[in-house]
Enzyme design. Structure first.
Site, PDB file in Angstrom:
ATOM      1  N   LYS A 116      61.988  38.470 -37.213  1.00 37.31           N
ATOM      2  CA  LYS A 116      63.110  39.234 -37.765  1.00 37.31           C
ATOM      3  C   LYS A 116      63.034  39.280 -39.285  1.00 37.31           C
ATOM      4  O   LYS A 116      63.274  40.321 -39.903  1.00 37.31           O
ATOM      5  CB  LYS A 116      64.428  38.575 -37.333  1.00 37.31           C
ATOM      6  CG  LYS A 116      64.848  38.903 -35.899  1.00 37.31           C
ATOM      7  CD  LYS A 116      66.280  38.441 -35.669  1.00 37.31           C
ATOM      8  CE  LYS A 116      66.733  38.722 -34.245  1.00 37.31           C
ATOM      9  NZ  LYS A 116      66.508  40.130 -33.845  1.00 37.31           N
ATOM     10  N   GLU A 200      73.555  37.254 -42.198  1.00 32.46           N
ATOM     11  CA  GLU A 200      73.964  38.661 -42.275  1.00 32.46           C
ATOM     12  C   GLU A 200      75.486  38.755 -42.287  1.00 32.46           C
ATOM     13  O   GLU A 200      76.172  37.962 -41.646  1.00 32.46           O
ATOM     14  CB  GLU A 200      73.465  39.437 -41.047  1.00 32.46           C
ATOM     15  CG  GLU A 200      71.986  39.703 -41.018  1.00 32.46           C
ATOM     16  CD  GLU A 200      71.577  40.571 -39.824  1.00 32.46           C
ATOM     17  OE1 GLU A 200      72.449  40.878 -38.973  1.00 32.46           O
ATOM     18  OE2 GLU A 200      70.377  40.930 -39.730  1.00 32.46           O
ATOM     19  N   HIS A 235      73.999  41.099 -23.625  1.00 31.57           N
ATOM     20  CA  HIS A 235      72.779  41.647 -24.216  1.00 31.57           C
ATOM     21  C   HIS A 235      71.885  42.328 -23.198  1.00 31.57           C
ATOM     22  O   HIS A 235      70.715  42.565 -23.473  1.00 31.57           O
ATOM     23  CB  HIS A 235      72.015  40.574 -24.988  1.00 31.57           C
ATOM     24  CG  HIS A 235      72.860  39.920 -26.022  1.00 31.57           C
ATOM     25  ND1 HIS A 235      73.287  40.580 -27.153  1.00 31.57           N
ATOM     26  CD2 HIS A 235      73.427  38.696 -26.064  1.00 31.57           C
ATOM     27  CE1 HIS A 235      74.064  39.775 -27.862  1.00 31.57           C
ATOM     28  NE2 HIS A 235      74.169  38.636 -27.232  1.00 31.57           N
ATOM     29  N   ARG A 292      57.459  49.164 -27.641  1.00 33.76           N
ATOM     30  CA  ARG A 292      57.104  49.544 -26.262  1.00 33.76           C
ATOM     31  C   ARG A 292      57.946  50.749 -25.875  1.00 33.76           C
ATOM     32  O   ARG A 292      58.867  51.116 -26.597  1.00 33.76           O
ATOM     33  CB  ARG A 292      57.422  48.383 -25.317  1.00 33.76           C
ATOM     34  CG  ARG A 292      58.926  48.097 -25.296  1.00 33.76           C
ATOM     35  CD  ARG A 292      59.336  46.941 -24.447  1.00 33.76           C
ATOM     36  NE  ARG A 292      60.785  46.815 -24.420  1.00 33.76           N
ATOM     37  CZ  ARG A 292      61.506  46.137 -25.290  1.00 33.76           C
ATOM     38  NH1 ARG A 292      60.897  45.503 -26.289  1.00 33.76           N
ATOM     39  NH2 ARG A 292      62.820  46.092 -25.225  1.00 33.76           N
TER      40      ARG A 292
END
Ligand code: MV4
Length: 662
Positions: A116, A200, A235, A292
């Site tokens: 990340k 963040e 998620h 992908r």
């Protein structure tokens, strides 16, 4: 173009890739585990090779075996699908090292997006908007405290090596920061082997909007609009759509151009998805990039009219982008629902079992079903329990939603629990129609999405009884006995005053029904409620008139269990199988058939002496057995039916001469 490719995947995506490859005249090699020996993707391929036992680690993740099969079969390229090895840099490198094309991005691009913080560093240089915060390598807690202060609260601690929501922690205020940081680092170290954190600003009501990008080997890149995937549960995406409702064109362009810059920053090739957090104030921020083809790619295909797998194959073979940016148009609205073998009423626990009954909506320009299963397949514990993706398209979102609701009602699955009822309630929910979308949608509207069952049990039991009677007649007809009273399909009815008993179990309750067959209908009493029911059965569809209300329902029976499907709801009950020992007054001492049925046992012979109450013959009907007993001491004089014969209600079965007469 390739002559032959290998699909290193299973299920719906393997079938989907094969479909496009075959349309392009490309031969397909499938690979399968022992559990998938009879799977649809194996049947669809031109040839198939066994990888090994069911566990993924011994089959679909065996990169070495897949490469060996490529050599054995002559496959020139590998499509990895999604999941499994689709983002495995080692696999991509090994393929390239063996001169086999990996239908995907360069392994360096996969690696670049694996972290990340590294991804964010690349994005910041590509002028891709980032959530305000800190993503540096220095992990000194004192420095992180300073950065947290600068960021402001609430903030989000995210594990650099995390993903898919794992390793995130919201910190509401400074006083909580040290303890939160310590525990988040510990968790990340345990889960990912890397304790590093990024900080963040926490967006409280973001939407998940992602851009489909494509780049060719010459560095050209385009975006094919966006998808809104905000409706998620833990998620896991549940319903995805394109375009993102209410997204202004200027945001679409800015987001799309940022996504192309992100892809080009890592020399991307092929299909990619750049995920953004879209905030309520119209700002958007890079979240992550997936290297992908995504599960939800069909919604993009339906609004752009492009086959993204064909694009992948052409670009992997060295061709340029099929369209330039100004040639890409979007039209209408598409939705995708992921149909899973899971139990929404039991915290979405995955379900396993056999797809004993499977009826899918008719496919056309508005309805598409991407599936890897057929009726009779097992849904096993080894793999993701996705049954299918149901994708709909129409001119606008309201019409697309209507199509989704209807298509979900027409998606009937029996034999294991699924989430179709939940999906239908979600698609039909007013807040969803009102575009009240953010990543907390499901939690926020829980009451709406998990309504109590308010089905009419008695009515459904009466309809089920009519179904059982009609299916019994149909079975007799098919059994080739045109003279059987069961087989008269049209107006066969016995004018009988005998109220046939039937017991149906629903949940923990047992319901005794009484059924009178009239000239053109059944008179069915359920727990004291009376129903006039006429019905006609055509395959699994029962057209029924019940107390003047005509409707069509679908039913599926497995052994003693019957499931009724109607408007997205399911109602199941069990036919109670019991030995009916002449308890009904009308059959007391009678040597005639108490109802239509079949002879299952003749226990005596002509000339045999019998005692009062001795069982002489046994009949079966509606899974219930009825014993016909001797009314007195006597001698059997005649037996009129043999075992296996079908008999009509009232027919004389046997004769006994009482001793006093002898
Ligand atoms: C966020 C966020 C709010 N603020 N970052 C979840 C998984 C990973 N893709 C990133 N996620 C989020 N990051 C900031 N700064 C909220 C989420 C989030 C989320 C994002 C997209 C789709 C569904 C989600 C569900 C929960 C949280």
């Amino acid at each position: 173009m390739f002559n032959k490719i290998l699909i290193a995947n299973r299920g719906e995506i393997a079938c989907r890739v094969i479909q496009t490859a075959h349309r392009m005249g490309i031969k397909c090699v499938a690979v399968y585990s022992e559990a998938d020996r009879n799977a649809r993707h194996v049947a669809m391929a031109d040839e198939a090779f066994l990888l090994g036992p069911a566990p993924s680690s011994e089959s679909y993740l065996r990169a070495d075996k897949i490469i060996e099969i490529c050599k054995q079969s002559g496959a020139q390229a590998v499509h990895p699908g999604y999941g499994f090895l689709s983002e495995n840099t080692g696999f991509a490198e090994a393929l390239e090292a063996n001169g086999i094309t990996f239908i995907g991005p360069p392994s360096s691009a996969i690696a670049a997006m694996g972290s990340k913080s590294a991804a964010k560093e690349i994005m910041s240089h590509a002028s891709v908007p980032l959530v305000p915060g800190y993503h540096g390598d220095d992990q000194d807690p004192a420095l992180l405290r300073v950065e947290a202060e600068k960021c402001g609260f609430p903030l989000l601690l995210k594990a650099v090596a995390g993903g898919g929501g794992k390793g995130m922690r919201v910190v509401e205020q400074m006083s909580e920061f040290d303890e939160a940081l310590t525990s988040a680092c510990r968790e990340a170290k345990n889960a990912f082997g890397n304790p590093d954190m990024l900080i963040e600003k926490y967006l409280t009501q973001p939407r998940h909007v992602e851009i489909q990008v494509f780049c060719d080997q010459d560095g050209n890149g385009v975006y094919l609009a966006e998808r809104d995937c905000s409706v998620q549960r833990r998620h896991q995406k549940v319903i995805e759509e394109a375009p993102a409702p209410g997204l202004p064109d200027e945001i679409r362009v800015a987001m799309g151009e940022a996504a192309v810059r992100a892809a080009q920053a890592i020399d991307y090739v092929g299909a990619g998805t750049v995920e953004f957090l879209y905030d309520v104030d119209g700002s958007f921020y890079f979240m992550e990039m997936n290297t992908r083809l995504q599960v939800e790619h069909p919604v993009t295909e339906l609004i752009t009219g492009q086959d993204l797998v064909e694009w992948q194959l052409r670009i992997a073979h060295g061709e340029g982008l099929p369209l330039q940016q100004d040639q890409i148009r979007i039209s209408g609205h598409a939705l995708e629902a992921r149909i899973y073998a899971e139990d929404p009423d039991n915290d979405f626990l995955p379900a396993t079992g056999t797809l004993r009954y499977l009826r899918t909506p008719e496919e056309n320009a508005h309805v598409r079903v991407d599936t890897g299963v057929v009726e009779g397949d097992e849904v096993s514990v080894y793999y993701d329990p996705m049954i299918a993706k149901l994708i709909v398209w129409d001119d606008n979102r309201d019409r697309a939603i209507a199509r989704m609701v209807t298509a979900l009602e027409d998606y009937r699955i029996g034999g294991l629990k699924t989430n179709t009822r939940f999906l239908r309630h979600l698609a039909n929910a007013q807040p969803f129609k009102d575009e009240d979308l953010d990543t907390g949608f499901i939690e926020k509207h829980r009451e709406l999405l998990f309504p109590a069952n308010n089905i009419d049990t008695q009515r459904n039991l009466a309809i089920t009884a009519a179904y059982l009677l009609e299916s019994q007649k149909a079975a007799a007809f098919v059994a080739g006995d045109p003279y059987s009273p069961f087989s008269r399909q049209n107006s066969w009815r016995m004018n009988s005053q005998y109220a046939r008993p039937m017991t149906l179990i629903h949940g923990d309750d047992s319901h005794d029904l009484r059924i009178l067959e009239q000239q053109d209908h059944y008179q069915i009493s359920v727990d004291g409620a009376d129903y006039q029911v006429s019905a006609s059965l055509n395959d699994d569809a029962l057209q029924v008139m019940i107390n003047g209300h005509r409707l069509t329902v679908h039913l599926f029976q497995h052994n003693d269990s019957i499931t009724l499907f109607h408007e997205g709801e399911q109602f199941s009950c069990e036919l109670h199988c019991e030995r009916f020992d002449g308890g009904d007054e009308s059959s007391e001492g009678s040597l005639t058939a108490p109802m239509n049925g079949a002879m299952v046992a003749v226990l005596v012979e002509a000339g045999q002496k019998v005692a009062a109450g001795e069982t002489l013959v046994v009949m079966e009907a509606m899974k219930m057995e009825h014993s016909i007993k001797a009314p007195c001491d006597g001698t059997v004089s005649d037996i009129y039916f043999a075992e296996g014969d079908l008999v009509s209600e009232g027919a004389q079965l046997i004769a006994v001469t009482p001793d006093e007469e002898a």
